[in-house]
Write an enzyme that holds these catalytic residues in place. Structure first.
Site, PDB file in Angstrom:
ATOM      1  CB  ALA A 263       4.460   7.930  -1.719  1.00 44.59           C
TER       2      ALA A 263
ATOM      3  CG  ASP B 159       3.486   5.868   1.509  1.00 46.12           C
ATOM      4  OD1 ASP B 159       4.193   4.724   1.723  1.00 46.12           O
ATOM      5  OD2 ASP B 159       2.561   6.040   0.768  1.00 46.12           O
TER       6      ASP B 159
ATOM      7  CE  LYS C 256       1.252  -0.736   2.101  1.00 43.79           C
ATOM      8  NZ  LYS C 256      -0.137  -0.184   2.234  1.00 43.79           N
TER       9      LYS C 256
END
Ligand code: MRU
Length: 348
Positions: free
Chosen positions: A47, A234, A245
């Site tokens: 990110a 993220d 993830k």
């Protein structure tokens, strides 16, 4: 450690992460289309690194725009921001980076100044990313005990931020302080960021580590071999629900079952107070081929269907603490995230 992201002679130079660990090759990008492609194919990923690369992509659009009116220039910039913003929907850093560059450009007095402002905004974001990594990694290291074996997923190191790293930064910081720790790295199917990238980084830092298949995490927890789980993020919603993830949610469930602390480590810039909770987070679904092929080989019947969500959301209730550059935040996250003082405010 090679530099994963560099701005050299008004061009963006990226270490091509699709080629690691076999080859250390660099991409030299001179327009925003190439940057968008690099983000889409995961040549640059993670990110914070996606945010920095996108900001430089927009800076390239500003430098390349031939427009000679404010309106034409802003139209070029908006088109470029839309193209870069369409690459990966989950990481909030992508969108805040683009907004930051657009704001700098819009505030500029004239076109010449706007071009400089775009580059400066991208450089500022890169410096803030470096600073955030250092601070959150130091905070997080206080949670690591002598002799810990830490489980992690995906890659959250220098490659994922362009700087020191987040979850892997916490591990590096504890190791640099002389703590005797070991790491188990989930290989992270389908694109193997754990095996290819995290193991590559850990080897360079000299941190003792072993790669495991994703399905082995439960086994090692059951046998008391894991003391902490640390993952990146993220997007962190206002209530603490955290997208990361694919597979992170499963690790959090397992950690709760085995009473192992489960930490998220991320810069405060990954917190999205405009997203209330899990339901509002868009999960990127990538090509079926990433699942059906492994190392270039087809590993399933040619016509088999596959699903490939790139991220999942871990509910806040499973997260022991969120390690940020604004401090180590504890539940209830609605309160601790809202009360956290943004690092720039602290500095200024
Ligand atoms: O698909 P990727 O490789 O971009 O996914 C990366 C992750 O999920 C990371 O854990 C997250 O971006 C944090 S990186 C510091």
């Amino acid at each position: 450690m090679p530099r994963p992201i560099a701005w050299t002679d008004n061009r963006l130079v990226l270490l091509d992460q699709t080629k690691l660990p076999a080859e250390e090759t660099y991409l030299t990008l001179d327009d925003h289309h190439a940057v968008a492609r690099a983000i889409s194919v995961l040549a640059v990923r993670g990110a914070p690194a996606i945010g920095v690369a996108a900001a430089y992509g927009l800076a390239l659009a500003a430098l390349n725009s031939r427009a000679d009116t404010d309106t034409g220039f802003l139209r070029d910039m908006e088109e470029a921001a839309n193209e870069l913003g369409a690459t990966r929907p989950t990481a909030v850093n992508l969108f805040s980076a683009l907004d930051g560059v657009m704001a700098a450009v819009t505030a500029a007095a004239d076109l010449e100044e706007a071009r400089h402002a775009a580059v400066r905004a991208a450089q500022r974001l890169f410096s803030e990313t470096e600073r955030a990594d250092q601070i959150l990694s130091r905070h997080g290291s206080t949670l690591i005990d002598e002799g810990d074996c830490i489980l992690t997923i995906c890659n959250t190191g220098a490659l994922a931020t362009g700087a020191f790293g987040t979850a892997l930064g916490v591990i590096r910081s504890a190791w640099d302080q002389g703590k005797d720790i070991t790491v188990l790295a989930c290989e992270t199917r389908p694109l193997l960021q754990g095996a290819r990238l995290t193991m590559w980084e850990l080897d360079r830092y000299g941190i003792p580590a072993a790669q495991i298949v994703d399905g082995a995490a439960a086994h090692f927890m059951q046998h008391g071999r894991i003391q902490k789980v640390i993952a990146g993020a993220d997007r962190i919603a206002a209530n603490g629900d955290t997208a990361n993830k694919i597979g992170t949610y499963g690790l959090a469930c397992l950690a709760e079952r085995h009473r192992i602390p489960f930490y998220i480590a991320a810069p405060f810039s990954t917190v999205d107070m405009a997203t209330a909770g899990a339901d509002q987070i868009v999960i990127e679904e990538r090509s079926q081929d990433e699942v059906k092929f492994c190392g270039g080989d087809l590993v399933s019947p040619r016509d088999a269907a596959a699903r490939n969500p790139a991220f999942d959301v871990t509910p806040a209730s499973l997260i022991t603490a969120i390690i940020t550059d604004a401090g180590i935040l504890r539940p209830p996250y609605n309160d601790s995230l809202a009360d956290a003082v943004e690092p720039e405010e602290q500095a200024g």
